[in-house]
Design a protein around this motif. Structure first.
Motif, PDB file in Angstrom:
ATOM      1  N   LEU A  88      47.193  35.127  24.442  1.00 13.92           N
ATOM      2  CA  LEU A  88      46.451  35.090  25.684  1.00 13.92           C
ATOM      3  C   LEU A  88      45.151  35.866  25.534  1.00 13.92           C
ATOM      4  CD1 LEU A  88      49.265  35.697  28.316  1.00 13.92           C
ATOM      5  CD2 LEU A  88      48.191  33.537  27.703  1.00 13.92           C
ATOM      6  N   TYR A  89      44.188  35.495  26.354  1.00 15.53           N
ATOM      7  CA  TYR A  89      42.869  36.110  26.341  1.00 15.53           C
ATOM      8  C   TYR A  89      42.543  36.607  27.750  1.00 15.53           C
ATOM      9  CZ  TYR A  89      42.297  33.737  21.895  1.00 15.53           C
ATOM     10  OH  TYR A  89      42.446  33.315  20.609  1.00 15.53           O
ATOM     11  N   VAL A  90      41.717  37.674  27.810  1.00 18.35           N
ATOM     12  CA  VAL A  90      41.267  38.163  29.109  1.00 18.35           C
ATOM     13  C   VAL A  90      40.233  37.166  29.634  1.00 18.35           C
ATOM     14  CG1 VAL A  90      40.066  39.987  30.346  1.00 18.35           C
ATOM     15  CG2 VAL A  90      41.712  40.567  28.548  1.00 18.35           C
ATOM     16  N   ILE A  91      40.542  36.558  30.761  1.00 18.32           N
ATOM     17  CA  ILE A  91      39.673  35.564  31.376  1.00 18.32           C
ATOM     18  C   ILE A  91      38.748  36.224  32.402  1.00 18.32           C
ATOM     19  CG2 ILE A  91      39.625  33.407  32.713  1.00 18.32           C
ATOM     20  CD1 ILE A  91      40.844  33.226  29.853  1.00 18.32           C
ATOM     21  N   ALA A  92      39.272  37.192  33.125  1.00 17.98           N
ATOM     22  CA  ALA A  92      38.477  37.871  34.148  1.00 17.98           C
ATOM     23  C   ALA A  92      39.095  39.228  34.447  1.00 17.98           C
ATOM     24  CB  ALA A  92      38.426  37.040  35.421  1.00 17.98           C
ATOM     25  N   ASP A 108      39.291  41.890  37.734  1.00 19.23           N
ATOM     26  CA  ASP A 108      39.029  42.157  39.143  1.00 19.23           C
ATOM     27  C   ASP A 108      39.229  43.659  39.338  1.00 19.23           C
ATOM     28  OD1 ASP A 108      38.964  42.417  41.887  1.00 19.23           O
ATOM     29  OD2 ASP A 108      40.270  40.696  42.276  1.00 19.23           O
ATOM     30  N   ALA A 109      38.165  44.425  39.059  1.00 19.30           N
ATOM     31  CA  ALA A 109      38.258  45.881  39.093  1.00 19.30           C
ATOM     32  C   ALA A 109      38.649  46.434  40.460  1.00 19.30           C
ATOM     33  CB  ALA A 109      36.956  46.494  38.613  1.00 19.30           C
ATOM     34  N   PRO A 110      38.100  45.917  41.581  1.00 18.29           N
ATOM     35  CA  PRO A 110      38.486  46.480  42.877  1.00 18.29           C
ATOM     36  C   PRO A 110      39.995  46.371  43.151  1.00 18.29           C
ATOM     37  CG  PRO A 110      36.523  45.139  43.126  1.00 18.29           C
ATOM     38  CD  PRO A 110      37.032  44.922  41.726  1.00 18.29           C
ATOM     39  N   ARG A 111      40.608  45.317  42.650  1.00 15.99           N
ATOM     40  CA  ARG A 111      42.054  45.136  42.866  1.00 15.99           C
ATOM     41  C   ARG A 111      42.879  45.634  41.690  1.00 15.99           C
ATOM     42  NH1 ARG A 111      42.529  39.038  44.203  1.00 15.99           N
ATOM     43  NH2 ARG A 111      44.367  39.460  42.971  1.00 15.99           N
ATOM     44  N   ASN A 112      42.203  46.157  40.642  1.00 10.27           N
ATOM     45  CA  ASN A 112      42.874  46.659  39.454  1.00 10.27           C
ATOM     46  C   ASN A 112      43.727  45.574  38.789  1.00 10.27           C
ATOM     47  OD1 ASN A 112      43.230  48.701  37.599  1.00 10.27           O
ATOM     48  ND2 ASN A 112      45.109  49.449  38.567  1.00 10.27           N
ATOM     49  N   VAL A 113      43.127  44.365  38.608  1.00  9.31           N
ATOM     50  CA  VAL A 113      43.850  43.216  38.061  1.00  9.31           C
ATOM     51  C   VAL A 113      43.090  42.659  36.854  1.00  9.31           C
ATOM     52  CG1 VAL A 113      44.591  40.847  38.559  1.00  9.31           C
ATOM     53  CG2 VAL A 113      44.812  42.610  40.305  1.00  9.31           C
ATOM     54  N   VAL A 114      43.822  42.388  35.798  1.00  5.77           N
ATOM     55  CA  VAL A 114      43.292  41.701  34.634  1.00  5.77           C
ATOM     56  C   VAL A 114      43.918  40.318  34.615  1.00  5.77           C
ATOM     57  CG1 VAL A 114      43.182  41.665  32.110  1.00  5.77           C
ATOM     58  CG2 VAL A 114      42.976  43.833  33.334  1.00  5.77           C
TER      59      VAL A 114
END
Length: 100
Positions: A1-5, A7-13
């Motif tokens: 798997l690769y990091v697609i995005a 979302d820092a405000p929600r603390n989500v990779v």
């Protein structure tokens, strides 16, 4: 798997398959442009240092630039520069704000 995005405000990779990294166009702001305005121009474009420029179409309206690549690219992220060339001349570029 690769990091697609990220979302820092929600603390989500967000992770996904490699093909989800491929994009066909970028939008850039603060463009410096020496080509024709409001027209689709055939260009060669690069988004990475030492990248061999690839075939694309560019349209600049004011200081907003959209570049659509003939073949999808991977590894393009917001904050990078996109630079466009015609023949041996750099005709402009901008800072990538959106990839799709």
């Amino acid at each position: 798997l690769y990091v697609i995005a990220i979302d820092a405000p929600r603390n989500v990779v967000i992770a996904g398959a490699h093909e989800l990294l491929c994009i066909s166009s970028v939008q850039a702001v603060d463009a410096v442009w020496r080509g024709a305005q409001d027209l689709d121009l055939a260009v060669l474009a690069a988004v990475r240092y030492r990248m061999e420029p690839v075939a694309a179409t560019a349209r600049c309206v004011g200081r907003d630039l959209t570049v659509t690549f003939r073949e999808p690219l991977d590894g393009v992220a917001t904050g990078q520069a996109v630079v466009c060339y015609r023949d041996d001349e750099c005709i402009g570029g901008g800072t990538v704000t959106c990839v799709s």
